[in-house]
Write a protein that holds these residues in place. Sequence first.
Motif, PDB file in Angstrom:
ATOM      1  N   ILE A  66       3.637 -32.203   8.202  1.00  0.00           N
ATOM      2  CA  ILE A  66       4.089 -31.128   9.382  1.00  0.00           C
ATOM      3  C   ILE A  66       5.582 -31.696   9.751  1.00  0.00           C
ATOM      4  O   ILE A  66       6.120 -31.035  10.309  1.00  0.00           O
ATOM      5  CB  ILE A  66       3.112 -31.126  10.372  1.00  0.00           C
ATOM      6  N   HIS A  67       5.935 -32.797   9.320  1.00  0.00           N
ATOM      7  CA  HIS A  67       7.415 -33.129   9.588  1.00  0.00           C
ATOM      8  C   HIS A  67       8.087 -33.042   8.250  1.00  0.00           C
ATOM      9  O   HIS A  67       9.240 -33.364   8.351  1.00  0.00           O
ATOM     10  CB  HIS A  67       7.477 -34.769   9.882  1.00  0.00           C
ATOM     11  N   GLY A  68       7.855 -32.252   7.480  1.00  0.00           N
ATOM     12  CA  GLY A  68       8.826 -31.820   6.481  1.00  0.00           C
ATOM     13  C   GLY A  68       8.813 -32.749   5.330  1.00  0.00           C
ATOM     14  O   GLY A  68       9.686 -32.493   4.523  1.00  0.00           O
ATOM     15  N   HIS A  69       7.884 -33.547   4.964  1.00  0.00           N
ATOM     16  CA  HIS A  69       7.900 -34.367   3.972  1.00  0.00           C
ATOM     17  C   HIS A  69       7.000 -34.004   2.677  1.00  0.00           C
ATOM     18  O   HIS A  69       5.964 -33.478   2.963  1.00  0.00           O
ATOM     19  CB  HIS A  69       7.494 -36.213   4.293  1.00  0.00           C
ATOM     20  N   LYS A  70       7.227 -34.470   1.536  1.00  0.00           N
ATOM     21  CA  LYS A  70       6.417 -34.196   0.602  1.00  0.00           C
ATOM     22  C   LYS A  70       5.454 -35.637   0.349  1.00  0.00           C
ATOM     23  O   LYS A  70       6.225 -36.587   0.893  1.00  0.00           O
ATOM     24  CB  LYS A  70       6.980 -34.086  -0.846  1.00  0.00           C
ATOM     25  N   VAL A  71       4.185 -35.756  -0.061  1.00  0.00           N
ATOM     26  CA  VAL A  71       3.507 -37.113  -0.081  1.00  0.00           C
ATOM     27  C   VAL A  71       3.135 -37.182  -1.566  1.00  0.00           C
ATOM     28  O   VAL A  71       2.505 -36.090  -2.180  1.00  0.00           O
ATOM     29  CB  VAL A  71       2.206 -36.723   0.630  1.00  0.00           C
ATOM     30  N   GLN A  72       3.855 -38.149  -2.285  1.00  0.00           N
ATOM     31  CA  GLN A  72       3.574 -38.307  -3.743  1.00  0.00           C
ATOM     32  C   GLN A  72       2.461 -39.678  -3.737  1.00  0.00           C
ATOM     33  O   GLN A  72       2.893 -40.691  -3.320  1.00  0.00           O
ATOM     34  CB  GLN A  72       4.750 -38.534  -4.485  1.00  0.00           C
ATOM     35  N   LEU A  73       1.232 -39.338  -4.322  1.00  0.00           N
ATOM     36  CA  LEU A  73       0.194 -40.469  -4.744  1.00  0.00           C
ATOM     37  C   LEU A  73       0.320 -40.606  -6.147  1.00  0.00           C
ATOM     38  O   LEU A  73       0.025 -39.578  -7.051  1.00  0.00           O
ATOM     39  CB  LEU A  73      -1.056 -40.194  -4.057  1.00  0.00           C
ATOM     40  N   ASP A  74       0.770 -41.797  -6.554  1.00  0.00           N
ATOM     41  CA  ASP A  74       0.697 -42.182  -8.125  1.00  0.00           C
ATOM     42  C   ASP A  74      -0.714 -41.992  -8.638  1.00  0.00           C
ATOM     43  O   ASP A  74      -1.628 -42.313  -7.780  1.00  0.00           O
ATOM     44  CB  ASP A  74       1.346 -43.443  -8.179  1.00  0.00           C
ATOM     45  N   ASP A  75      -0.871 -41.311  -9.605  1.00  0.00           N
ATOM     46  CA  ASP A  75      -1.812 -40.973 -10.514  1.00  0.00           C
ATOM     47  C   ASP A  75      -2.755 -39.884  -9.869  1.00  0.00           C
ATOM     48  O   ASP A  75      -3.901 -39.759 -10.201  1.00  0.00           O
ATOM     49  CB  ASP A  75      -2.894 -42.313 -10.679  1.00  0.00           C
ATOM     50  N   LEU A 109       0.710 -30.669  -6.472  1.00  0.00           N
ATOM     51  CA  LEU A 109       0.978 -30.841  -7.978  1.00  0.00           C
ATOM     52  C   LEU A 109       0.461 -31.818  -8.301  1.00  0.00           C
ATOM     53  O   LEU A 109       0.519 -33.121  -8.003  1.00  0.00           O
ATOM     54  CB  LEU A 109       2.800 -30.656  -8.042  1.00  0.00           C
ATOM     55  N   VAL A 110      -0.478 -31.589  -9.426  1.00  0.00           N
ATOM     56  CA  VAL A 110      -1.393 -32.825  -9.882  1.00  0.00           C
ATOM     57  C   VAL A 110      -0.443 -33.672 -10.904  1.00  0.00           C
ATOM     58  O   VAL A 110       0.282 -33.202 -11.649  1.00  0.00           O
ATOM     59  CB  VAL A 110      -2.530 -32.116 -10.814  1.00  0.00           C
ATOM     60  N   ASP A 111      -0.665 -34.755 -10.740  1.00  0.00           N
ATOM     61  CA  ASP A 111       0.240 -35.813 -11.453  1.00  0.00           C
ATOM     62  C   ASP A 111      -0.042 -35.727 -12.964  1.00  0.00           C
ATOM     63  O   ASP A 111      -0.993 -35.312 -13.390  1.00  0.00           O
ATOM     64  CB  ASP A 111      -0.408 -37.337 -10.869  1.00  0.00           C
ATOM     65  N   TYR A 112       1.179 -35.765 -13.750  1.00  0.00           N
ATOM     66  CA  TYR A 112       1.434 -35.552 -15.141  1.00  0.00           C
ATOM     67  C   TYR A 112       0.344 -36.425 -15.853  1.00  0.00           C
ATOM     68  O   TYR A 112      -0.479 -35.860 -16.662  1.00  0.00           O
ATOM     69  CB  TYR A 112       2.688 -35.770 -15.533  1.00  0.00           C
ATOM     70  N   GLN A 116      -2.730 -34.817 -18.352  1.00  0.00           N
ATOM     71  CA  GLN A 116      -2.817 -34.987 -19.608  1.00  0.00           C
ATOM     72  C   GLN A 116      -4.210 -35.944 -20.008  1.00  0.00           C
ATOM     73  O   GLN A 116      -4.692 -35.483 -21.009  1.00  0.00           O
ATOM     74  CB  GLN A 116      -1.513 -35.962 -20.122  1.00  0.00           C
ATOM     75  N   TYR A 117      -4.462 -36.867 -19.045  1.00  0.00           N
ATOM     76  CA  TYR A 117      -5.801 -37.623 -19.294  1.00  0.00           C
ATOM     77  C   TYR A 117      -6.923 -36.725 -19.302  1.00  0.00           C
ATOM     78  O   TYR A 117      -7.764 -36.444 -20.274  1.00  0.00           O
ATOM     79  CB  TYR A 117      -6.015 -38.506 -18.206  1.00  0.00           C
ATOM     80  N   VAL A 118      -7.044 -35.582 -18.469  1.00  0.00           N
ATOM     81  CA  VAL A 118      -8.170 -34.704 -18.254  1.00  0.00           C
ATOM     82  C   VAL A 118      -8.175 -33.728 -19.496  1.00  0.00           C
ATOM     83  O   VAL A 118      -9.196 -33.629 -20.098  1.00  0.00           O
ATOM     84  CB  VAL A 118      -8.010 -33.796 -17.124  1.00  0.00           C
ATOM     85  N   ARG A 119      -6.805 -33.199 -19.940  1.00  0.00           N
ATOM     86  CA  ARG A 119      -6.753 -32.476 -21.138  1.00  0.00           C
ATOM     87  C   ARG A 119      -7.246 -33.242 -22.332  1.00  0.00           C
ATOM     88  O   ARG A 119      -7.722 -32.569 -23.165  1.00  0.00           O
ATOM     89  CB  ARG A 119      -5.445 -31.872 -21.037  1.00  0.00           C
ATOM     90  N   GLY A 120      -7.022 -34.387 -22.356  1.00  0.00           N
ATOM     91  CA  GLY A 120      -7.302 -35.135 -23.717  1.00  0.00           C
ATOM     92  C   GLY A 120      -8.819 -35.544 -23.780  1.00  0.00           C
ATOM     93  O   GLY A 120      -9.153 -36.095 -24.747  1.00  0.00           O
ATOM     94  N   ASN A 121      -9.211 -35.661 -22.670  1.00  0.00           N
ATOM     95  CA  ASN A 121     -10.534 -36.204 -22.571  1.00  0.00           C
ATOM     96  C   ASN A 121     -11.861 -35.541 -22.202  1.00  0.00           C
ATOM     97  O   ASN A 121     -12.956 -35.920 -22.185  1.00  0.00           O
ATOM     98  CB  ASN A 121     -10.560 -37.511 -21.697  1.00  0.00           C
ATOM     99  N   THR A 122     -11.412 -34.290 -21.806  1.00  0.00           N
ATOM    100  CA  THR A 122     -12.688 -33.297 -21.355  1.00  0.00           C
ATOM    101  C   THR A 122     -13.186 -32.828 -22.767  1.00  0.00           C
ATOM    102  O   THR A 122     -12.460 -32.113 -23.430  1.00  0.00           O
ATOM    103  CB  THR A 122     -12.237 -32.456 -20.489  1.00  0.00           C
ATOM    104  N   THR A 123     -14.446 -32.567 -22.759  1.00  0.00           N
ATOM    105  CA  THR A 123     -15.274 -31.960 -23.762  1.00  0.00           C
ATOM    106  C   THR A 123     -16.052 -30.927 -23.240  1.00  0.00           C
ATOM    107  O   THR A 123     -16.202 -31.089 -21.783  1.00  0.00           O
ATOM    108  CB  THR A 123     -16.206 -32.716 -24.455  1.00  0.00           C
ATOM    109  N   PHE A 124     -16.150 -29.541 -23.981  1.00  0.00           N
ATOM    110  CA  PHE A 124     -16.525 -28.555 -23.168  1.00  0.00           C
ATOM    111  C   PHE A 124     -17.969 -28.070 -24.093  1.00  0.00           C
ATOM    112  O   PHE A 124     -18.085 -28.263 -25.119  1.00  0.00           O
ATOM    113  CB  PHE A 124     -15.638 -27.324 -23.409  1.00  0.00           C
TER     114      PHE A 124
END
Length: 155
Positions: A66-75, A109-112, A116-124
Amino acid sequence: MKFNTSFYGNPRSENGDGKFYPRPEYDRTIGMDEVVVDIAHATSLTAADVTAAIKELAALIRRYLIHGHKVQLDDIGTFKLSFKGTGQENAEDVTADDITRSSIKVTMLVDYGLRQYVRGNTTFSKVRARKSKDADAATDSDTVSAEESDSEKTE
Protein backbone atom coordinates in the motif's frame (compact mmCIF):
# COMPACT_ATOMS: atom_id res chain seq x y z
CA MET A 1 -0.24 -33.99 -10.32
CA LYS A 2 -3.57 -35.35 -11.40
CA PHE A 3 -5.50 -33.89 -14.29
CA ASN A 4 -8.86 -34.39 -15.91
CA THR A 5 -10.34 -33.08 -19.14
CA SER A 6 -12.80 -30.34 -20.00
CA PHE A 7 -14.55 -29.79 -23.32
CA TYR A 8 -14.47 -26.28 -24.71
CA GLY A 9 -16.61 -25.55 -27.73
CA ASN A 10 -15.57 -23.18 -30.47
CA PRO A 11 -17.81 -20.10 -30.09
CA ARG A 12 -17.48 -19.42 -33.82
CA SER A 13 -18.69 -22.87 -34.77
CA GLU A 14 -22.34 -23.44 -35.50
CA ASN A 15 -22.19 -27.22 -35.02
CA GLY A 16 -20.61 -27.31 -31.54
CA ASP A 17 -17.09 -28.14 -32.64
CA GLY A 18 -14.54 -28.02 -29.89
CA LYS A 19 -11.70 -29.83 -28.20
CA PHE A 20 -10.91 -31.48 -24.89
CA TYR A 21 -8.18 -29.84 -22.83
CA PRO A 22 -6.30 -31.01 -19.73
CA ARG A 23 -7.24 -29.28 -16.46
CA PRO A 24 -5.61 -29.67 -13.03
CA GLU A 25 -7.31 -31.95 -10.52
CA TYR A 26 -6.25 -30.79 -7.06
CA ASP A 27 -6.20 -33.34 -4.25
CA ARG A 28 -6.69 -30.78 -1.48
CA THR A 29 -5.67 -27.39 -0.18
CA ILE A 30 -2.77 -27.29 2.26
CA GLY A 31 -3.73 -24.93 5.09
CA MET A 32 -1.70 -22.70 7.36
CA ASP A 33 -1.70 -25.21 10.23
CA GLU A 34 -0.09 -27.93 8.12
CA VAL A 35 2.49 -25.54 6.68
CA VAL A 36 3.37 -24.36 10.20
CA VAL A 37 3.81 -27.93 11.48
CA ASP A 38 5.95 -28.91 8.47
CA ILE A 39 8.23 -25.86 8.86
CA ALA A 40 8.53 -26.44 12.62
CA HIS A 41 9.54 -30.07 12.00
CA ALA A 42 12.11 -29.05 9.37
CA THR A 43 13.70 -26.28 11.46
CA SER A 44 14.59 -25.44 15.04
CA LEU A 45 11.59 -23.09 15.26
CA THR A 46 8.51 -23.84 17.31
CA ALA A 47 5.07 -23.85 15.70
CA ALA A 48 4.30 -20.61 17.57
CA ASP A 49 7.48 -18.99 16.16
CA VAL A 50 6.60 -20.07 12.62
CA THR A 51 3.02 -18.82 12.97
CA ALA A 52 4.21 -15.46 14.28
CA ALA A 53 6.76 -15.12 11.47
CA ILE A 54 4.23 -15.93 8.74
CA LYS A 55 1.64 -13.53 10.17
CA GLU A 56 4.24 -10.76 10.41
CA LEU A 57 5.37 -11.46 6.85
CA ALA A 58 1.77 -11.12 5.64
CA ALA A 59 1.38 -7.83 7.55
CA LEU A 60 4.63 -6.48 6.10
CA ILE A 61 3.67 -7.44 2.55
CA ARG A 62 0.36 -5.55 2.97
CA ARG A 63 2.15 -2.50 4.37
CA TYR A 64 4.83 -2.45 1.68
CA LEU A 65 2.27 -2.85 -1.11
CA ILE A 66 0.00 0.00 0.00
CA HIS A 67 3.05 2.26 0.19
CA GLY A 68 3.91 1.58 -3.45
CA HIS A 69 6.63 -1.04 -3.08
CA LYS A 70 7.12 -4.38 -4.79
CA VAL A 71 8.04 -7.21 -2.41
CA GLN A 72 10.52 -9.80 -3.70
CA LEU A 73 10.93 -13.01 -1.72
CA ASP A 74 13.77 -15.17 -3.03
CA ASP A 75 12.68 -18.63 -4.18
CA ILE A 76 8.99 -17.59 -3.97
CA GLY A 77 8.28 -14.56 -6.13
CA THR A 78 7.52 -10.85 -6.33
CA PHE A 79 4.28 -9.31 -5.08
CA LYS A 80 2.99 -6.04 -6.52
CA LEU A 81 -0.20 -4.03 -6.98
CA SER A 82 -1.85 -3.44 -10.31
CA PHE A 83 -4.97 -1.48 -11.20
CA LYS A 84 -7.04 -0.04 -14.03
CA GLY A 85 -8.52 3.37 -14.45
CA THR A 86 -10.50 5.81 -16.53
CA GLY A 87 -8.59 7.43 -19.38
CA GLN A 88 -8.35 11.19 -19.89
CA GLU A 89 -7.47 13.19 -23.00
CA ASN A 90 -4.53 14.94 -21.28
CA ALA A 91 -1.96 13.51 -18.83
CA GLU A 92 -2.43 16.45 -16.46
CA ASP A 93 -6.15 15.62 -16.18
CA VAL A 94 -5.50 12.14 -14.74
CA THR A 95 -6.04 12.04 -10.98
CA ALA A 96 -6.21 9.39 -8.27
CA ASP A 97 -10.01 9.53 -8.66
CA ASP A 98 -9.55 7.95 -12.10
CA ILE A 99 -8.26 4.72 -10.53
CA THR A 100 -11.01 2.12 -10.40
CA ARG A 101 -10.85 0.85 -6.81
CA SER A 102 -12.54 -2.44 -7.68
CA SER A 103 -9.75 -3.14 -10.19
CA ILE A 104 -6.92 -3.01 -7.63
CA LYS A 105 -5.24 -6.41 -7.57
CA VAL A 106 -2.34 -7.96 -5.73
CA THR A 107 -0.37 -9.93 -8.28
CA MET A 108 2.53 -12.28 -7.84
CA LEU A 109 5.22 -13.06 -10.36
CA VAL A 110 6.51 -16.51 -9.45
CA ASP A 111 10.27 -16.79 -8.95
CA TYR A 112 12.00 -18.17 -12.06
CA GLY A 113 13.79 -20.91 -10.12
CA LEU A 114 10.54 -22.07 -8.52
CA ARG A 115 8.79 -22.09 -11.88
CA GLN A 116 11.61 -24.10 -13.48
CA TYR A 117 11.70 -26.55 -10.56
CA VAL A 118 7.96 -27.21 -10.80
CA ARG A 119 8.08 -27.56 -14.59
CA GLY A 120 10.98 -30.00 -14.44
CA ASN A 121 9.79 -32.11 -11.51
CA THR A 122 6.03 -32.44 -11.90
CA THR A 123 4.63 -35.68 -13.28
CA PHE A 124 1.07 -35.93 -14.51
CA SER A 125 -1.50 -38.71 -14.29
CA LYS A 126 -4.91 -38.58 -15.91
CA VAL A 127 -7.97 -39.25 -13.76
CA ARG A 128 -11.34 -40.29 -15.06
CA ALA A 129 -14.29 -37.98 -14.65
CA ARG A 130 -16.06 -38.49 -11.37
CA LYS A 131 -19.54 -39.92 -11.59
CA SER A 132 -20.49 -38.49 -8.23
CA LYS A 133 -19.04 -36.30 -5.55
CA ASP A 134 -18.10 -39.32 -3.42
CA ALA A 135 -16.75 -41.55 -6.19
CA ASP A 136 -13.06 -42.31 -6.18
CA ALA A 137 -11.14 -41.02 -9.18
CA ALA A 138 -9.54 -43.93 -11.00
CA THR A 139 -6.13 -43.25 -12.50
CA ASP A 140 -5.25 -44.15 -16.08
CA SER A 141 -1.75 -45.38 -16.86
CA ASP A 142 -0.75 -42.41 -18.98
CA THR A 143 1.67 -40.61 -16.67
CA VAL A 144 3.81 -37.94 -18.30
CA SER A 145 6.46 -35.63 -16.87
CA ALA A 146 6.37 -31.87 -17.44
CA GLU A 147 9.46 -32.10 -19.65
CA GLU A 148 7.88 -34.81 -21.84
CA SER A 149 4.70 -32.77 -22.11
CA ASP A 150 6.64 -29.65 -23.20
CA SER A 151 8.60 -31.61 -25.82
CA GLU A 152 5.38 -33.09 -27.25
CA LYS A 153 3.93 -29.59 -27.69
CA THR A 154 6.90 -28.45 -29.75
CA GLU A 155 6.85 -31.41 -32.13
